[in-house]
Enzyme design. Structure first.
Site, PDB file in Angstrom:
ATOM      1  N   MET A 269      -5.369  12.313 -56.716  1.00 20.65           N
ATOM      2  CA  MET A 269      -6.389  12.959 -57.549  1.00 20.65           C
ATOM      3  C   MET A 269      -6.057  14.417 -57.845  1.00 20.65           C
ATOM      4  SD  MET A 269      -9.465  13.168 -54.754  1.00 20.65           S
ATOM      5  CE  MET A 269      -9.231  13.948 -53.147  1.00 20.65           C
ATOM      6  N   HIS A 286     -16.614  17.130 -50.260  1.00 18.13           N
ATOM      7  CA  HIS A 286     -16.937  17.869 -49.032  1.00 18.13           C
ATOM      8  C   HIS A 286     -15.754  17.930 -48.060  1.00 18.13           C
ATOM      9  CE1 HIS A 286     -18.416  14.281 -46.302  1.00 18.13           C
ATOM     10  NE2 HIS A 286     -17.301  13.997 -46.935  1.00 18.13           N
TER      11      HIS A 286
END
Length: 387
Positions: A269, A286
């Site tokens: 990603m 997170h």
């Protein structure tokens, strides 16, 4: 003169009495606090015991035995089903009943029969079943596994070395960061992905119930960091008009289950994200620092249409103003703060964020507006729009 002096003395006496009462009240409150502290300290000394005994109950299959039995069980029945010695099993069950994880039912003697105690399920014990859409058993097993427990011993070292060139607790304990360790250890990778799937099933169900309209008009959805595809598979089932792309590291998607309407794509990603109408990230950002989050979000922004695209994030939003929160929201905030400690122990730079902190990373990634919606879960749903 004498009367005035008498009245003045009386007021002074009254003020002294009030001060003495206040002093006694404060002293009493201090004593009560000290007495509570003497009990509460043991909750922290032995705080790990709850997790350890819950793990034991899962491994013994106690909840599964009662569920498959179809009704509450005696100690001897439970002992036979689990292959455990009754005396020790009794002590385990006594602890679990005291923690309200299981329920104990007293059956009195009737017509010559002996009195006995039965063990029954509760809403909490059913979450310990080894299978089922609401099961959290694998999550417990993952968090209580040796690789995940070891980093906690290095928490103080992490705090002291903040900003210095030192390993995060997980890397210091296991020799690699969490993601590299999982890639090199297929058994742990499977346990981790199954644990995330537990959480995904519960959270996606809450999303579908509370704000399914966020998926209206979306034909293609890429789940960035989607693990074994559980979240996306659940979403596509609830919203069959969506074609899903489950996107994660190659070693993760290589063992993902095939499912109608879901394509598995391997990649990174930080390099690129497959094109889709919207990008979906559940408990992904997170794990990373602000700069890394901004980089991921920029890749998501490149993958979606400029005019109608959006990014849907499912993350904790830490609320700083406790006075605004209701009782249930305070409990959810407490879980969010627990997760923030997990980020310190298990990731190199992850953290749970406040709304202000989310606004910062979204703004720097090029998202000009966003909305935040609460659902019946520890997470909120954040929709971010590039236009």
């Amino acid at each position: 003169m004498h009367t005035e002096h008498k009245n003045s003395t009386t007021y002074k006496d009254i003020n002294m009495e009030e001060a003495q009462r206040d002093q006694l009240t404060w002293k009493s409150k201090d004593q009560e606090e000290e007495e509570r502290a003497k009990v509460d300290i043991y909750k922290y000394i032995f705080g790990f015991v709850e997790m350890a005994v819950m793990k034991c109950a899962i491994e013994l299959g106690i909840a599964d035995a009662i569920e498959s039995h179809g009704r509450p069980m005696t100690l001897l029945e439970l002992s036979s089903a689990s292959g455990c010695a009754p005396p020790t099993l009794y002590r385990i069950m006594r602890f679990l009943v005291n923690r309200r994880i299981f329920k104990e039912i007293r059956i009195d003697a009737v017509h010559g029969s002996s009195a006995c105690n039965l063990y029954a399920q509760t809403a909490l014990s059913r979450l310990l079943l080894r299978s089922g859409d609401s099961s959290m058993a694998v999550f417990v097993l993952m968090e209580s596994s040796p690789p995940m427990l070891a980093p906690w011993h290095g928490l103080s070292a992490r705090v002291k070395a903040e900003g210095a060139d030192s390993s995060a607790p997980f890397e210091a304990a296991n020799g690699k960061d969490l993601w590299s360790y999982a890639a090199a250890n297929p058994t742990h990778s499977q346990l981790f992905n199954e644990a995330m799937a537990c959480n995904a099933r519960v959270t996606v169900a809450a999303m579908v119930e509370g704000c399914s309209d966020v998926f209206d008009g979306i034909r293609t959805l890429v789940d960035v960091g989607g693990g074994n595809g559980t979240a996306l598979r659940t979403l596509v089932k609830a919203c069959p008009w969506i074609r899903g792309i489950n996107f994660d590291l190659p070693h993760v998607v290589s063992v993902a289950l095939e499912s109608d309407g879901v394509e598995h794509v391997g990649g990174d990603m930080f390099d690129s994200v497959p094109k889709a109408d919207a990008a979906f990230l559940m408990s992904v950002l997170h794990d990373w620092a602000d700069d890394e989050c901004i980089q991921i979000l920029k890749k998501c922004r490149e993958a979606i249409p400029e005019e109608k695209g959006k990014v849907i994030m499912v993350e904790c939003v830490i609320e700083n103003n406790e006075q605004k929160l209701k009782e249930e929201e305070l409990k959810l905030k407490d879980v969010g703060l627990f997760l923030d400690m997990v980020m310190i122990a298990h990731t190199n730079s992850g953290k749970e964020r406040t709304l202000k902190e989310w606004a910062y990373v979204l703004g720097h990634a090029g998202f000009i507006r966003y909305t935040v919606r609460s659902i019946n879960a520890i997470y909120s749903v954040i929709e971010a729009f590039p236009a």
